[in-house]
Each structure stands twice: as C-alpha cells, then as structure tokens.
Design a protein around this motif. Sequence first.
Motif, short mmCIF file in Angstrom:
data_model
loop_
_atom_site.label_atom_id
_atom_site.label_comp_id
_atom_site.label_asym_id
_atom_site.label_seq_id
_atom_site.Cartn_x
_atom_site.Cartn_y
_atom_site.Cartn_z
N HIS A 13 20.83 44.71 75.33
CA HIS A 13 21.34 45.88 76.08
C HIS A 13 20.91 47.08 75.28
O HIS A 13 20.65 47.12 74.09
N THR A 14 20.64 48.08 76.21
CA THR A 14 20.32 49.43 75.77
C THR A 14 21.39 50.39 76.50
O THR A 14 21.06 50.61 77.76
N GLU A 47 23.25 53.89 77.24
CA GLU A 47 22.95 55.25 77.19
C GLU A 47 24.11 56.32 77.98
O GLU A 47 24.16 55.74 78.99
N ASP A 58 22.89 51.34 81.51
CA ASP A 58 22.65 50.31 80.71
C ASP A 58 21.32 49.65 81.06
O ASP A 58 21.11 49.21 82.44
N LYS A 111 21.11 51.21 65.07
CA LYS A 111 21.13 50.82 66.52
C LYS A 111 21.80 52.09 67.13
O LYS A 111 21.70 52.08 68.49
N SER A 138 23.09 56.87 72.25
CA SER A 138 22.26 55.58 72.84
C SER A 138 22.56 54.52 71.78
O SER A 138 22.26 54.70 70.75
N TYR A 139 22.81 53.33 72.33
CA TYR A 139 23.19 52.25 71.50
C TYR A 139 22.30 50.90 71.97
O TYR A 139 22.35 50.54 73.08
N GLU A 140 21.53 50.26 70.97
CA GLU A 140 20.85 49.22 71.26
C GLU A 140 21.40 47.97 70.71
O GLU A 140 21.47 48.03 69.54
#
Length: 795
Positions: free
Chosen positions: A410-411, A413, A468, A349, A404-406
């Motif tokens: 939510h994403t 960055e 976000d 992720k 970047s975190y999914e």
Amino acid sequence: MSQRLISAFVAMGMLYGASIHAQQDQTATQTAPGSQVAQATPDPQAIPKPTAKDEVTVTASGEIRSEQSIGSKALLEAAPGTSPIAVLARLPSVSVTSADPYGAYEWALRISVRGFNQNQLGFTLDDVPLGDMSYGNLNGLHISRAIIDENMGRVTLSQGTGALDTASTSNLGGAIQFFSTDPLDQTHVSATQTFGSFRGHRTFARYDSGLLRTHTKFFVDGVYQLSDKWKGAGQINQKYFQINTKLVQFIGNKGVFTFYADYSDRREVDYQDLNKIWTQKLGYNWDNFGDWGKSIQAANACNGVGNYPSPVNVLAASEDPCDAGYYGGSGLRKDFLTYINYKMALTSKLTWKTTAYGHHNDGRGLWFTPYQPTLVSPTVSVSPISLRTTEYGIQRGGFLTALSYESGRHTLEGGVWFEKESFDIARRFYATSLAGPEHSLYSFPSNPFATQWAYNFPTTVYQIHLQDLYKITPSVSVSAGFKTSETNATGNLTAFNTGIPLSATIQASNYAQGSLQSGKAFLPQFGVNWKLNKSNEIFADVAENVRAYQMGGNGIASSPWGTSQAGFDALKNTLKPESSWSEEVGYRYTGARVTAQANYFHVNFSNRLLAIQQGPAIAGGASLLSNVGGVTTNGVDAAASVRIASDWTFYNAITLNKSTYDSDVTTGAGTIATSGKVTVDAPQFLYKDELSYHRKGFDAHIGADFMSKRYFTYTNDSSVDGRFLSDFGTSYHVDEAGLFSEVKLQFNIYNLANAKYYSSIGTNGFIAADPSQVANNTLQVGAPRAFTGTLSVKF
C-alpha cells in the motif's frame, strides 16, 4: 465550512492516526546534506521521470494515467522568452495558439487539451495553485509571470483526469504542473543576452551561492525583455521585468525547507482583434491606429460625424468600421508571489510536506473606446474617446499539507488545500482630450471621471483528497481515491455610477450581489496499471471533476454575477457548476531505443455554462448564465520517440479528437441548432514531429506542427482553415573556455516557412452564428518568421 466536509476530515484523521500507529519509528539512512530527504524519502512529484537526454517524456512508466513531461533541456532549446505553455504544443492532444512568436502575449495565448480550453484546466507551480490561466485571472496568475523561463525545471501534463492532489478548482480536463529548478550545488554566475526580430532584446543574469557550510543554497536572478509588436504603429512595445529567488535549507538528515519569491512587472500593448472581412480588406498586417488624429476622426465617424480615415474608409457600414481600429489597448500586470515549503521524513515510511503561499496582483486592462466620450458633466463632452479600464486586484493566501505512508503493498496519501482570497474588479473611465490621449498605454491611470461599477469577491476554497495505490501483484497496481472540493464566493457591489453619472436610470438592482457555492463532496478517481513485461504495459483510469464558478462584474458573460439582481436571484438556486466524467485506456512501450504511448479517451462534459439573452435585447432583456447541456468527446492520441541513431532522435505525436454538443440551446430569441456540432476551438486532427541531433556540444532540431480546421461559432457556420507551422533551433556550447565554465551560442527560427494563418480564435468570445464573418471580431493572425540569437556564459 459545510457539514459535507466533516466526513472527509474524519477520513484524513483516520489516515494520519493509522499511519502513526501502524509502524515503528525508524531512523532514516544518513546521507550527504545535498541529498538527505531526496534519498531517504523520495517525493515522487519532486523527482523527474527518467528521460532520454531530458527532452520530451513520451510516456511515464508505471503511471495509471496518461502523463507526459518536457524537461529543462527541451524547454531551453526554445528561444529565450518563449512561454512554457507554447513549448507544451509538442505533446499530443495539446493545441496552443498565440498572436506573437513566443506565446508571451497573454490576451491571445490559448491552450486546449482534448476539447477543454485553458479555463477548464488546472495549473500549479511547485504545487502552488495558479488559477485557471485566464487573461483576467481571478484566482491566480499566468505561468510566465510566476517564474522566469530559465528557472523552469520541467512541465508535466496529465491530459485526462489529473492528479487528485492538484490544487485547482478548474481542472475539468487535465492538469499542467510546473516545477522550478533548485539552486545549484556549486557557486555559479551566469548571464544570457538575446537579440531578435522586431527590435527584440532580452537580458538575463543569475547568481547561485552553491552549497554553503550551513547546508544552505540559493539563487537570485532577474530578466528584462523589450521588443516591438510585429505589426502596428505608435506605442507598440512589449516589455517586462522579473526577479526570482529560491533558497533551499537542509535540516538535519530528514527535512528540507524551501523559500521562493517572484516579482513580475509586465506591460503589453494589444494586437487588434480581427474578423475575416477586415483581414481581407485591410490586410494581414492590419492593427490599431496608434495615431491620435486618426483615432479622433474614426470616433467622430463612428458617431455619425465625418468620414473614417484610410484604410478603414473602404469598409461598408455593414462591415463594422467603428470597431476596425482604435487608438490602442494594453494589459498591465504587477504580481508578487511567494511560498515556503517544508518536507520531512517523519519515519522511514511516513513523509510529510506542507506549503504556505501568498500572492498579490494589481492589474489593468486599458482600451481607448469610441463608445464613451470624455465627460466634464453628464451632458457635456470634450473628446469623443475615453480610456476605459477593467481593473483587477488579487490578495490571496493558502496552504497545502499532505501525508504519504508506504507499507507493504500500500501507498496511502492524503492532503488538504485551503485558500482565502479577496478579488476586486472594477470598470472605470478616464479623460482624454482632442489634442492627445493624456494617458500612456504603459502606465496605470489615475483620477477617473466615472466608475461604472466595482465589485469585491471574498472567496474561500476547501479541498481534501485521499487515495491508496495498492499492488495486487508485482505487475498489477490499482489506485482508488476521491477528493472533496468546495468554493464559497460572495459578490459585493462596492460602487456604481459614481463620479460623473453615465446613466440617470442606473440603480443598485441593475447589478447582482450575493453568494454562491460550488463543488462536490465526493469526486472519485480510479486507475489500474498492468505491466505485461519489462517493456509493455496497459493502464486505465476514470475520474470525476467539477469547476468553480468564475467571478466577474456586470456584463462579464462567464460570471453568474454578470447580470442584474433579479437575474442572479433567478439563477442562484438552479445553476449547477460545470462537471466532467473522464475515461481513458492506454498502452505504453518503453525500450532502449523506442518509447511510445497510445490512448483512447472518452469524456462526458455536463452542465455547460453559457450566457443566454432573456428576451429581446432591445427590450432590455439581460443575459443570464445558464446550464445548456453537455459535450461528448471521443478520441485517440499517440506519441513515439525513436532513437534512429546514437545522435539522432525522431519524435511523432498524433491526435484524432471529436467533441460535439449534445443538444440545441433554447434562448429567449429562439433555438440555436448546436446538437451534434463540433465544439468551438477544438481541432479534430493534430500532428507534431521533431527531428533532433545531439553530439558533444552541438544540438539542432527541426519540428513541425499541423492543426486542422477550427470553428468559432456554435453552429459551425464559421471557421478558420488548418495551419502548418515549422521551427528550427541550434546551439553549440563549450566547457572551460578561458574565464568561463561554459559558453553557449543559440539560434532559433519561428515559423520557418513564413506561413500566413489565423492563430488564436475566441479572443472576444464565441457567438451562435456569423455567416457574414463580421459579427464578432474574435480572431488573431499568426506572427511571421522571427529570428533570435543568444549568447550565454557561466562563470
């Protein structure tokens, strides 16, 4: 770094820490070496949006802003050597002008988007900042010098707000992102030979290694291009040489390392800037003399000795015969650009990418001027002409890093951009003789007899962004974020009035020195996308942006350092950087046969900068860069691509745009009545269309581009008429032809109807009024019909 950046760094740290803490480490899915990271952790910027036949992406489904792309196929349909900037003219709200057929001549190439010119847009190549694309670029280089055209994979334009992660300090009105192609997975050798009008020829060759056992692939290629200007005499060659290489190394099944390098050597002889009177009396094809004897005669006449040579002698004294023709001028640029990039899937992720880059530039702008004779002492001259140069040097390096975190809906960055630069600019004069110019327009001169001034500008840039993207429902997404931008620049005078003194009264106080900071701690951006159903969606977004000050020496009007020390001291505590607040709302339709998008946009452009004379010039009043109010823009644009049959596609784009000045401008000499006037070089109506046909190995297209009237004075008393251009291109390729894996023939025609028109305006800047049409030679006429034919082979 100022304290206002601390909160942004803290936010970045919190994002990183939260991302690591919030999830368990998961092993990415095992994939083949050629698709490891791309499949396990796709980078949205590295993967092109799907398009019909990889041509023009009318709309990017799911985006919160207006975003359109041109793919490699459409880029390669243009004549080889055509600037990617020129190809962008197909898109709505984009106006592109140039004095040559291919948009390759940098002095006259102009692009504007929704009322903003190219110095107010952002440009990147593979995320690496290219600066503001100006001719005397102080913090980057032109895209044509950064990459060979055949290596361009796609170009993405965000007409309004621009992405938060765009590494630019000039993107007031949108961003243009260029992406290079990767090396091929199979071993290939390709070569292309082009011949065209005006004794043009272009040779390109490329070698692809294919995917090696070490999970490495690379390409190396080069191009040499030579052609004459379409008008003029004497030294009229336009030539450049360029080499690119790119290497991709897959590391395990989670990382990809990329190395890219570019070397460019470009030498362009200038087209003479014109006004309307010169075009009428001297002819559409009028250009510089290119003849030393005529140039000496004209320089003497300019100084009151003798008569002007033909045909300049037909001009009245009030029609500025002194500036109607010179021996010549040119632009010389050598650039080396390189970057390394690493992308890695830290977990299933969480992804991380980092780019480090460096750029070296050495440039000269040459002009044989009749306004400064060649001196052998302060009082003795040997020629009425000298070679004046503006000399540029850029040494810059920087890095960009982002996470970047999914997670669920939510994403998240966020990223950091840092750049450190040393920019040098100098004004020097070199000797000529009565017998000849002594210097070539294609060579870097040496041994100046005088240095008027020289500056060094050390500069640092800090930019941080965080955003976000949250899916409220499967159909509704909202995005919220901000960036912090800060640019610190110092102007240091390194030399003035050295060699043979040009003036006995010049002192250091005549030149500005000192530091300025520009930027803003909080530049927000918000957007929403609502998918009504599979084919229909609406979107809206708003953003605030700010532009850093331009650096330049004495007399360069766009720079705060272009004045005296007293002037700089007066402005440094009150001057504000230009800023913009952009809003847009749009509708998209994505269907099997039709893709379409329509937008309404509104922009408030604030703190516009303009050099204002402080009192009468005859009394020695210096020009001072000043904030002179704002500009309001309202407009609509739309584009649609219709598959009218299995092999036929019809593309249309239309723009209605009105950008007007908000207030009058007060100067030491009076008031300039600009309130409500249309901004310069901002056409109010654009229309583009293209009909294309594709069947097996055969391709053909014919297109048209209409641009309405444009003003080139702030009071709108002078303008150029609208123009209509058309172009045609066709190609045919066969696979597996004998020794070759592919053979392709291509033919292109520029300006199909051989229209005569004014192309670029503002090449020498803009002035308040020009009712006589001779006060400012700032126009270029367009190139006539031009043909190119190309043979390409692949082994």
